[in-house]
Scaffold this motif. Structure first.
Motif, PDB file in Angstrom:
ATOM      1  N   VAL A 125       0.835  -1.199   0.000  1.00 56.02           N
ATOM      2  CA  VAL A 125       0.000   0.000   0.000  1.00 56.02           C
ATOM      3  C   VAL A 125       0.872   1.251   0.000  1.00 56.02           C
ATOM      4  CG1 VAL A 125      -1.682   1.338   1.328  1.00 56.02           C
ATOM      5  CG2 VAL A 125      -1.934  -1.143   1.135  1.00 56.02           C
ATOM      6  N   SER A 126       1.928   1.228   0.808  1.00 50.19           N
ATOM      7  CA  SER A 126       2.790   2.399   0.966  1.00 50.19           C
ATOM      8  C   SER A 126       3.427   2.815  -0.351  1.00 50.19           C
ATOM      9  CB  SER A 126       3.890   2.111   1.996  1.00 50.19           C
ATOM     10  OG  SER A 126       3.343   1.871   3.266  1.00 50.19           O
ATOM     11  N   VAL A 127       3.693   1.857  -1.207  1.00 55.46           N
ATOM     12  CA  VAL A 127       4.361   2.183  -2.466  1.00 55.46           C
ATOM     13  C   VAL A 127       3.368   2.467  -3.585  1.00 55.46           C
ATOM     14  CG1 VAL A 127       5.936   1.337  -4.236  1.00 55.46           C
ATOM     15  CG2 VAL A 127       6.430   0.905  -1.836  1.00 55.46           C
ATOM     16  N   LEU A 128       2.283   1.693  -3.679  1.00 58.38           N
ATOM     17  CA  LEU A 128       1.337   1.882  -4.779  1.00 58.38           C
ATOM     18  C   LEU A 128       0.610   3.223  -4.720  1.00 58.38           C
ATOM     19  CD1 LEU A 128      -0.292  -1.629  -5.355  1.00 58.38           C
ATOM     20  CD2 LEU A 128       1.425  -0.449  -6.729  1.00 58.38           C
ATOM     21  N   VAL A 129       0.474   3.798  -3.530  1.00 63.11           N
ATOM     22  CA  VAL A 129      -0.186   5.102  -3.451  1.00 63.11           C
ATOM     23  C   VAL A 129       0.627   6.185  -4.154  1.00 63.11           C
ATOM     24  CG1 VAL A 129      -1.473   4.612  -1.345  1.00 63.11           C
ATOM     25  CG2 VAL A 129       0.813   5.576  -1.179  1.00 63.11           C
ATOM     26  N   PHE A 130       1.874   5.909  -4.484  1.00 65.64           N
ATOM     27  CA  PHE A 130       2.689   6.893  -5.194  1.00 65.64           C
ATOM     28  C   PHE A 130       2.318   6.993  -6.673  1.00 65.64           C
ATOM     29  CE2 PHE A 130       5.358   6.318  -1.458  1.00 65.64           C
ATOM     30  CZ  PHE A 130       5.722   7.626  -1.187  1.00 65.64           C
ATOM     31  N   VAL A 131       1.396   6.132  -7.133  1.00 66.02           N
ATOM     32  CA  VAL A 131       0.856   6.301  -8.477  1.00 66.02           C
ATOM     33  C   VAL A 131       0.123   7.641  -8.572  1.00 66.02           C
ATOM     34  CG1 VAL A 131      -0.839   5.391 -10.129  1.00 66.02           C
ATOM     35  CG2 VAL A 131       0.678   3.819  -8.893  1.00 66.02           C
ATOM     36  N   ASP A 132      -0.477   8.046  -7.470  1.00 66.43           N
ATOM     37  CA  ASP A 132      -1.232   9.300  -7.380  1.00 66.43           C
ATOM     38  C   ASP A 132      -0.414  10.519  -7.816  1.00 66.43           C
ATOM     39  OD1 ASP A 132      -2.561  11.574  -6.548  1.00 66.43           O
ATOM     40  OD2 ASP A 132      -2.840  10.946  -4.500  1.00 66.43           O
ATOM     41  N   PRO A 133       0.752  10.808  -7.190  1.00 64.91           N
ATOM     42  CA  PRO A 133       1.497  11.994  -7.614  1.00 64.91           C
ATOM     43  C   PRO A 133       2.032  11.897  -9.038  1.00 64.91           C
ATOM     44  CG  PRO A 133       2.798  10.696  -6.081  1.00 64.91           C
ATOM     45  CD  PRO A 133       1.414  10.132  -6.051  1.00 64.91           C
ATOM     46  N   LEU A 134       2.302  10.682  -9.506  1.00 59.85           N
ATOM     47  CA  LEU A 134       2.767  10.538 -10.880  1.00 59.85           C
ATOM     48  C   LEU A 134       1.689  10.970 -11.863  1.00 59.85           C
ATOM     49  CD1 LEU A 134       4.683   7.132 -10.725  1.00 59.85           C
ATOM     50  CD2 LEU A 134       5.641   9.431 -10.825  1.00 59.85           C
ATOM     51  N   VAL A 135       0.442  10.579 -11.617  1.00 62.52           N
ATOM     52  CA  VAL A 135      -0.660  10.995 -12.475  1.00 62.52           C
ATOM     53  C   VAL A 135      -0.843  12.504 -12.401  1.00 62.52           C
ATOM     54  CG1 VAL A 135      -3.158  10.832 -12.831  1.00 62.52           C
ATOM     55  CG2 VAL A 135      -1.828   8.772 -12.331  1.00 62.52           C
ATOM     56  N   ALA A 136      -0.721  13.066 -11.186  1.00 59.49           N
ATOM     57  CA  ALA A 136      -0.869  14.517 -11.020  1.00 59.49           C
ATOM     58  C   ALA A 136       0.190  15.264 -11.837  1.00 59.49           C
ATOM     59  CB  ALA A 136      -0.747  14.883  -9.550  1.00 59.49           C
ATOM     60  N   ILE A 137       1.414  14.754 -11.825  1.00 62.10           N
ATOM     61  CA  ILE A 137       2.490  15.379 -12.605  1.00 62.10           C
ATOM     62  C   ILE A 137       2.179  15.302 -14.094  1.00 62.10           C
ATOM     63  CG2 ILE A 137       4.884  15.100 -13.344  1.00 62.10           C
ATOM     64  CD1 ILE A 137       4.851  16.399 -10.747  1.00 62.10           C
ATOM     65  N   LEU A 138       1.751  14.144 -14.570  1.00 66.76           N
ATOM     66  CA  LEU A 138       1.445  13.969 -15.984  1.00 66.76           C
ATOM     67  C   LEU A 138       0.310  14.887 -16.436  1.00 66.76           C
ATOM     68  CD1 LEU A 138       1.731  10.078 -16.309  1.00 66.76           C
ATOM     69  CD2 LEU A 138       3.356  11.808 -17.117  1.00 66.76           C
ATOM     70  N   LEU A 139      -0.705  15.066 -15.580  1.00 64.11           N
ATOM     71  CA  LEU A 139      -1.802  15.972 -15.920  1.00 64.11           C
ATOM     72  C   LEU A 139      -1.333  17.417 -15.949  1.00 64.11           C
ATOM     73  CD1 LEU A 139      -4.834  14.468 -13.949  1.00 64.11           C
ATOM     74  CD2 LEU A 139      -4.427  14.430 -16.409  1.00 64.11           C
ATOM     75  N   ASP A 140      -0.434  17.766 -15.034  1.00 63.62           N
ATOM     76  CA  ASP A 140       0.135  19.120 -15.054  1.00 63.62           C
ATOM     77  C   ASP A 140       0.874  19.376 -16.356  1.00 63.62           C
ATOM     78  OD1 ASP A 140      -0.751  20.342 -12.824  1.00 63.62           O
ATOM     79  OD2 ASP A 140       1.066  20.109 -11.638  1.00 63.62           O
ATOM     80  N   VAL A 141       1.604  18.364 -16.812  1.00 62.08           N
ATOM     81  CA  VAL A 141       2.369  18.504 -18.059  1.00 62.08           C
ATOM     82  C   VAL A 141       1.441  18.587 -19.259  1.00 62.08           C
ATOM     83  CG1 VAL A 141       3.995  17.338 -19.607  1.00 62.08           C
ATOM     84  CG2 VAL A 141       4.427  17.368 -17.143  1.00 62.08           C
ATOM     85  N   ALA A 142       0.421  17.726 -19.288  1.00 60.24           N
ATOM     86  CA  ALA A 142      -0.449  17.632 -20.456  1.00 60.24           C
ATOM     87  C   ALA A 142      -1.468  18.762 -20.545  1.00 60.24           C
ATOM     88  CB  ALA A 142      -1.172  16.288 -20.450  1.00 60.24           C
ATOM     89  N   LEU A 143      -2.024  19.161 -19.391  1.00 59.71           N
ATOM     90  CA  LEU A 143      -3.132  20.114 -19.398  1.00 59.71           C
ATOM     91  C   LEU A 143      -2.762  21.513 -18.938  1.00 59.71           C
ATOM     92  CD1 LEU A 143      -5.959  17.800 -17.958  1.00 59.71           C
ATOM     93  CD2 LEU A 143      -5.363  18.239 -20.353  1.00 59.71           C
ATOM     94  N   LEU A 144      -1.744  21.620 -18.082  1.00 59.80           N
ATOM     95  CA  LEU A 144      -1.401  22.925 -17.516  1.00 59.80           C
ATOM     96  C   LEU A 144      -0.007  23.402 -17.917  1.00 59.80           C
ATOM     97  CD1 LEU A 144      -2.860  22.360 -13.920  1.00 59.80           C
ATOM     98  CD2 LEU A 144      -3.958  23.457 -15.883  1.00 59.80           C
ATOM     99  N   ALA A 145       0.593  22.713 -18.908  1.00 53.88           N
ATOM    100  CA  ALA A 145       1.896  23.108 -19.467  1.00 53.88           C
ATOM    101  C   ALA A 145       3.010  23.120 -18.434  1.00 53.88           C
ATOM    102  CB  ALA A 145       1.789  24.479 -20.140  1.00 53.88           C
ATOM    103  N   PHE A 146       2.886  22.308 -17.387  1.00 55.00           N
ATOM    104  CA  PHE A 146       3.954  22.202 -16.393  1.00 55.00           C
ATOM    105  C   PHE A 146       5.122  21.430 -16.994  1.00 55.00           C
ATOM    106  CE2 PHE A 146       5.991  19.549 -13.111  1.00 55.00           C
ATOM    107  CZ  PHE A 146       6.489  20.541 -12.284  1.00 55.00           C
ATOM    108  N   ARG A 147       6.351  21.894 -16.721  1.00 56.66           N
ATOM    109  CA  ARG A 147       7.544  21.228 -17.230  1.00 56.66           C
ATOM    110  C   ARG A 147       8.460  20.906 -16.052  1.00 56.66           C
ATOM    111  NH1 ARG A 147       4.544  20.699 -20.519  1.00 56.66           N
ATOM    112  NH2 ARG A 147       4.583  21.253 -22.739  1.00 56.66           N
ATOM    113  N   PRO A 148       8.629  19.630 -15.740  1.00 57.92           N
ATOM    114  CA  PRO A 148       9.480  19.259 -14.603  1.00 57.92           C
ATOM    115  C   PRO A 148      10.936  19.604 -14.863  1.00 57.92           C
ATOM    116  CG  PRO A 148       8.878  17.314 -15.865  1.00 57.92           C
ATOM    117  CD  PRO A 148       8.084  18.450 -16.422  1.00 57.92           C
ATOM    118  N   ASP A 149      11.651  20.046 -13.817  1.00 57.88           N
ATOM    119  CA  ASP A 149      13.073  20.305 -13.958  1.00 57.88           C
ATOM    120  C   ASP A 149      13.845  19.005 -13.717  1.00 57.88           C
ATOM    121  OD1 ASP A 149      13.202  19.861 -11.189  1.00 57.88           O
ATOM    122  OD2 ASP A 149      13.211  21.989 -10.703  1.00 57.88           O
TER     123      ASP A 149
END
Length: 291
Positions: free
Chosen positions: A239-263
């Motif tokens: 459980v402790s590790v699989l919940v980290f799927v959440d922030p990965l999806v949030a990052i991808l949505l930021d990149v795709a929809l809000l033009a966020f670019r990770p450094d």
């Protein structure tokens, strides 16, 4: 390894990764949004509970009901602090700090549930934790004051209450996921009713209402049914590790929809999280083959 439960938890975390995007378009503040979510989830899960006739086989005991109600308090406080964090900092940063929760799960699980921690599991979770720190962009904040006024405190509190919610729900075995979640959302309605400003719902657009209903029926009703139905069948480590799927999806949505670019550091963080997830899934398989 219960792969069905793992799939349910992965799906729930994937959907939950879009909660920040939905929240930003609801047009209401944290308390009012959580109140609306609780109402929607109660209707959705209550209807499923009745349609599936699960209520006929429920075993209600005083101990389990009290635990479910306390779990509901933790869950509602988790939501309120998370949405407060969304109001004060970027979605990516807030959701990443929020997902530090597994660190608290490991610590609380080892202390209160006496679950054994292997060296590899600790390293994998530490990898995910470090990855979340890099994703959050903590390296860009120049002082402690900047951290404290950036929404860090409500984000951290949401992580703590998230961890308490996960641990408490693992101690509930007789109630179905329907009954458990309905009790929790009913707690939320009662808790927040005195603090809800109903004027906040005046003048909302159709789009606002669609996002509010989405956070209620999809992110709360459907997601939390999958969440609580899965974690009772999985170890704290998984459980402790699989919940980290959440922030990965949030990052991808930021990149795709809000033009966020990770450094560069945020890219390293994504790699660390994926590494921790892959190790945790692969290691039990390797051990099983070895025996």
């Amino acid at each position: 390894m219960n792969y069905g439960a793992m799939l349910k938890l992965t799906i729930s975390m994937t959907i939950f990764g879009s909660i920040g995007f939905f929240t930003a378009h609801t047009g209401v503040d944290a308390v009012e949004l959580v109140f609306a979510r609780c109402i929607c989830a109660t209707i959705f899960l209550g209807a499923l509970w009745l349609l599936t006739k699960q209520y006929q086989s429920e075993i209600f005991t005083k101990k389990e009901v009290l635990r479910a109600l306390l779990c509901g308090v933790f869950l509602v406080l988790n939501w309120v602090f998370l949405f407060k964090a969304f109001e004060e900092m970027s979605i990516t940063v807030a959701i990443s700090i929020y997902n530090i929760a597994p660190i608290f799960v490991l610590l609380f699980g080892a202390v209160f549930l006496r679950e054994r921690l292997s060296v590899g599991a600790v390293i994998a979770t530490a990898s995910c934790f470090l990855g979340s720190i890099f994703i959050a962009g903590i390296h860009q904040l120049g002082s402690i004051d900047a951290v404290l006024t950036s929404g860090f405190v409500p984000a951290l509190l949401s992580a703590i209450f998230y961890a308490l919610t996960m641990l408490m729900s693992k101690t509930i075995h007789q109630l179905s996921s329907y009954a458990l979640t309905v009790l929790q959302t009913l707690v939320g309605i009662v808790m927040l009713l005195p603090f809800c400003d109903f004027r906040a719902f005046e003048g909302l657009t159709t789009t606002n209402w669609l996002f509010i209903l989405g956070t209620g029926f999809l992110h709360t009703g459907f997601v939390y049914y999958l969440f609580f139905d899965s974690i009772r069948s999985l170890s704290t480590i998984i459980v402790s590790v699989l919940v980290f799927v959440d922030p990965l999806v949030a990052i991808l949505l930021d990149v795709a929809l809000l033009a966020f670019r990770p450094d560069m550091w945020q890219l390293v963080g994504i790699a660390l999280i994926f590494g921790g997830i892959l190790y945790t899934v692969y290691e039990p398989l390797r051990q099983r083959r070895a025996t």
